[in-house]
Design a protein around this motif. Sequence first.
Motif, PDB file in Angstrom:
ATOM      1  N   GLY A 228       0.806  -1.213   0.000  1.00  0.00           N
ATOM      2  CA  GLY A 228       0.000   0.000   0.000  1.00  0.00           C
ATOM      3  C   GLY A 228       0.837   1.261   0.000  1.00  0.00           C
ATOM      4  N   PRO A 229       0.198   2.390  -0.223  1.00  0.00           N
ATOM      5  CA  PRO A 229       0.937   3.671  -0.310  1.00  0.00           C
ATOM      6  C   PRO A 229       1.520   4.125   1.013  1.00  0.00           C
ATOM      7  N   ASP A 230       1.050   3.599   2.106  1.00  0.00           N
ATOM      8  CA  ASP A 230       1.568   4.014   3.413  1.00  0.00           C
ATOM      9  C   ASP A 230       2.846   3.274   3.798  1.00  0.00           C
ATOM     10  N   SER A 231       3.281   2.331   2.986  1.00  0.00           N
ATOM     11  CA  SER A 231       4.493   1.582   3.296  1.00  0.00           C
ATOM     12  C   SER A 231       5.710   2.496   3.213  1.00  0.00           C
ATOM     13  N   SER A 232       6.642   2.323   4.136  1.00  0.00           N
ATOM     14  CA  SER A 232       7.861   3.147   4.170  1.00  0.00           C
ATOM     15  C   SER A 232       9.039   2.480   3.482  1.00  0.00           C
ATOM     16  N   PHE A 233       8.828   1.316   2.880  1.00  0.00           N
ATOM     17  CA  PHE A 233       9.927   0.613   2.214  1.00  0.00           C
ATOM     18  C   PHE A 233      10.194   1.221   0.844  1.00  0.00           C
ATOM     19  N   VAL A 234      11.487   1.407   0.563  1.00  0.00           N
ATOM     20  CA  VAL A 234      11.927   1.932  -0.728  1.00  0.00           C
ATOM     21  C   VAL A 234      13.006   1.002  -1.263  1.00  0.00           C
ATOM     22  N   MET A 235      12.786   0.455  -2.448  1.00  0.00           N
ATOM     23  CA  MET A 235      13.723  -0.490  -3.044  1.00  0.00           C
ATOM     24  C   MET A 235      14.370   0.102  -4.285  1.00  0.00           C
ATOM     25  N   THR A 236      15.667  -0.118  -4.428  1.00  0.00           N
ATOM     26  CA  THR A 236      16.413   0.311  -5.611  1.00  0.00           C
ATOM     27  C   THR A 236      16.967  -0.924  -6.310  1.00  0.00           C
ATOM     28  N   PRO A 237      16.493  -1.258  -7.515  1.00  0.00           N
ATOM     29  CA  PRO A 237      17.045  -2.422  -8.228  1.00  0.00           C
ATOM     30  C   PRO A 237      18.418  -2.124  -8.809  1.00  0.00           C
ATOM     31  N   VAL A 238      19.298  -3.103  -8.736  1.00  0.00           N
ATOM     32  CA  VAL A 238      20.662  -2.985  -9.264  1.00  0.00           C
ATOM     33  C   VAL A 238      20.931  -4.225 -10.109  1.00  0.00           C
ATOM     34  N   TYR A 239      21.352  -4.003 -11.366  1.00  0.00           N
ATOM     35  CA  TYR A 239      21.610  -5.108 -12.285  1.00  0.00           C
ATOM     36  C   TYR A 239      23.085  -5.102 -12.680  1.00  0.00           C
ATOM     37  N   PRO A 240      23.945  -5.832 -11.993  1.00  0.00           N
ATOM     38  CA  PRO A 240      25.359  -5.849 -12.359  1.00  0.00           C
ATOM     39  C   PRO A 240      25.606  -6.697 -13.608  1.00  0.00           C
ATOM     40  N   ASP A 241      26.550  -6.239 -14.417  1.00  0.00           N
ATOM     41  CA  ASP A 241      26.967  -6.988 -15.606  1.00  0.00           C
ATOM     42  C   ASP A 241      28.198  -7.811 -15.232  1.00  0.00           C
ATOM     43  N   LEU A 242      27.985  -9.082 -14.949  1.00  0.00           N
ATOM     44  CA  LEU A 242      29.077  -9.937 -14.469  1.00  0.00           C
ATOM     45  C   LEU A 242      30.075 -10.283 -15.561  1.00  0.00           C
ATOM     46  N   SER A 243      29.726 -10.062 -16.812  1.00  0.00           N
ATOM     47  CA  SER A 243      30.632 -10.407 -17.907  1.00  0.00           C
ATOM     48  C   SER A 243      31.625  -9.296 -18.227  1.00  0.00           C
ATOM     49  N   HIS A 244      31.455  -8.145 -17.610  1.00  0.00           N
ATOM     50  CA  HIS A 244      32.307  -6.989 -17.917  1.00  0.00           C
ATOM     51  C   HIS A 244      32.859  -6.442 -16.605  1.00  0.00           C
ATOM     52  N   ARG A 245      34.154  -6.580 -16.409  1.00  0.00           N
ATOM     53  CA  ARG A 245      34.769  -6.216 -15.132  1.00  0.00           C
ATOM     54  C   ARG A 245      34.581  -4.741 -14.800  1.00  0.00           C
ATOM     55  N   LYS A 247      32.344  -2.535 -15.972  1.00  0.00           N
ATOM     56  CA  LYS A 247      30.940  -2.198 -15.713  1.00  0.00           C
ATOM     57  C   LYS A 247      30.500  -2.718 -14.353  1.00  0.00           C
ATOM     58  N   LEU A 248      30.971  -3.897 -13.997  1.00  0.00           N
ATOM     59  CA  LEU A 248      30.632  -4.455 -12.689  1.00  0.00           C
ATOM     60  C   LEU A 248      31.173  -3.573 -11.570  1.00  0.00           C
ATOM     61  N   SER A 249      32.404  -3.110 -11.723  1.00  0.00           N
ATOM     62  CA  SER A 249      32.993  -2.232 -10.710  1.00  0.00           C
ATOM     63  C   SER A 249      32.203  -0.944 -10.560  1.00  0.00           C
ATOM     64  N   ARG A 250      31.832  -0.343 -11.688  1.00  0.00           N
ATOM     65  CA  ARG A 250      31.079   0.912 -11.627  1.00  0.00           C
ATOM     66  C   ARG A 250      29.709   0.695 -10.988  1.00  0.00           C
ATOM     67  N   THR A 251      29.089  -0.431 -11.296  1.00  0.00           N
ATOM     68  CA  THR A 251      27.765  -0.699 -10.726  1.00  0.00           C
ATOM     69  C   THR A 251      27.835  -0.850  -9.215  1.00  0.00           C
ATOM     70  N   ILE A 252      28.828  -1.589  -8.743  1.00  0.00           N
ATOM     71  CA  ILE A 252      28.966  -1.799  -7.297  1.00  0.00           C
ATOM     72  C   ILE A 252      29.280  -0.486  -6.595  1.00  0.00           C
ATOM     73  N   LEU A 253      30.146   0.324  -7.186  1.00  0.00           N
ATOM     74  CA  LEU A 253      30.473   1.617  -6.587  1.00  0.00           C
ATOM     75  C   LEU A 253      29.277   2.558  -6.580  1.00  0.00           C
ATOM     76  N   GLY A 254      28.332   2.325  -7.483  1.00  0.00           N
ATOM     77  CA  GLY A 254      27.167   3.191  -7.561  1.00  0.00           C
ATOM     78  C   GLY A 254      26.067   2.871  -6.562  1.00  0.00           C
ATOM     79  N   ILE A 255      26.230   1.796  -5.774  1.00  0.00           N
ATOM     80  CA  ILE A 255      25.219   1.439  -4.787  1.00  0.00           C
ATOM     81  C   ILE A 255      25.320   2.390  -3.598  1.00  0.00           C
ATOM     82  N   LYS A 256      24.277   3.154  -3.342  1.00  0.00           N
ATOM     83  CA  LYS A 256      24.287   4.108  -2.237  1.00  0.00           C
ATOM     84  C   LYS A 256      23.695   3.530  -0.955  1.00  0.00           C
TER      85      LYS A 256
END
Length: 575
Positions: A228-245, A247-256
């Motif tokens: 419901g709209p009153d929920s306080s949970f906020v989710m951020t999806p993250v899709y790392p590219d495991l085939s590209h070193r 891109k994977l590094s940048r994705t992990i560093l971008g997790i706040k």
Amino acid sequence: MKISSTMAKGMSPFAVRVQSKRRCLTLCVLYVFSFLAVERVNGQGNGTFTAVPTAQTPIMTNVTIGAIFSGPAMIPLFEDAVELLNARMSEERAAVHFRSIAVTLNDSSPVSLLSTLCSGVVRQGADVLLYAGRRGNGPDLAAAYIAMSANYLELPLVGIYDEGISAVSPKDLGAMMLNYGVSRRQECSAIIGFLQNYKWHNFAVVATRTPKGAAYVKAMQQYLGDLGPDSSFVMTPVYPDLSHRRKLSRTILGIKERVIVMFCSESEASRIFFYANIYGLTGNNYVWIIVLTTRRDLVHGSLVPLDFPIGLIALAFEHRSDDVLRMEFALDSLGSTVQNVISSGYPINTRDSATCWNTTEGHVESGRRILRSLRGRSYSLNGFVKLPTFHILNIGKDKKWNQVGTWHESRDVGLNVIVWPGQRFDPPSGLSHPRKLRVVTIEEHPFVFVGEVDVTMGKCLKGIPCQKKVGNDTLIKCCAGFCVDLLERLSRDAWFDYDLYLVEDNNFGAYQRGRWNGMVQELIQGKAHMAMSSLKTTEERMSAVDFSVPFLETGYKLMVLKRPGSVSPTAFLGV
């Protein structure tokens, strides 16, 4: 009294006797009819006057369980479980006895599988199907074929393993499929229950861009949306590219976020943790929670992969690794269900003479009734275990999985002592704080100026503090310039703190004698997370490190003095 009263009305004694005989005859006729009616109700009207039994002897119903296995190892477990089930039914004086049929799949092709199902199971009178396919990381195609066949025959089907079945779409499984496992939604519910216990409402979900990973992210989004709209949970999806070193590094560093939930396999998690450890994302104030998407037995005391950090939390469905318990649960729930159906007054039309081509309506109705009862008693409406229990495991200092608690939908989270990241015993706040990065630079005007700290004020009057190593000493200098201003703006936009220092050998980075030097070497060796300077892009450097989009472009021009009789300025170009 009654005769006397009748004589007082003037009736003769003869009339009294006639009336008494008529009443006697009427009572006798009523008694006979009532007795025959009782006999008919009890199913014993045979024309003889026998006493009505006080308790009806139950009629025994023989129900056949047909089991399909990928190998012969499960057959003894199945037969022992059926014997235990019959012993329990006998103790409870249940009017049902179970017979077992077990076959193995030698070939998973549709033709071979259908032949095994029809001739080896259905033709032998199976009333319920039990399936335990192969254990593996990929989808079990045999499960799809068996599920579709059971749906066509309207035979109740109970799956033992969850990873093969869950890889098949619900549309293909059909309405007759039940599964001893948990759905993605139930796993999401367990995770949210665990997060709520610590008031961690902002979190990231890390999953690969595979159909299975995308399905987990979608399940979490739908679950949070249903809160419901009153929920306080906020989710951020993250899709790392495991085939590209890179891109994977940048994705992990971008997790706040400081709370990170992973839906991936063990090998995928190891690769992600390799870089997360390098960048300091597994230390204090971080929380990592993993749900393995492949069959991996997480049990108390088992060893963990090398890159898995201390403090990692895992949620695993109870009894996921115990084949005996899985088998016993499936058969116990089946036995109780059939017993309940029979005791409710509904007969079980067994399929003693049925085949894949002559199923009757009575067989179909019995299968549907068993399935409806199973869904109401032991399984949810979508065919998974009802109210499952999850084990909460934690990686301790001994680098082993340790069970620290359980989660159940109808109860609070029960937890023991947890070792959190950084080997701490108090849980992190889960609140996001700016990451601290080490940034290397080099003095080059006008991009970076290096000055001294004001002696009187004890701080930099211009620029920001930066470190410069001279021998064994580390001096504090003041750095300013265009690149420093750009670094300050970037830290606000990308939300990180930093420690700035000057490269020790005062080189930009060149590949000499088989190794790099300068700032490029600092990046390769992991001493710095980022370099901020007027480092020029070359193919050689781009093969070793990642560059940002250029913020400044420069060009070179050749100018010569034109004199009469002199060589043309384009002569050296060959035109």
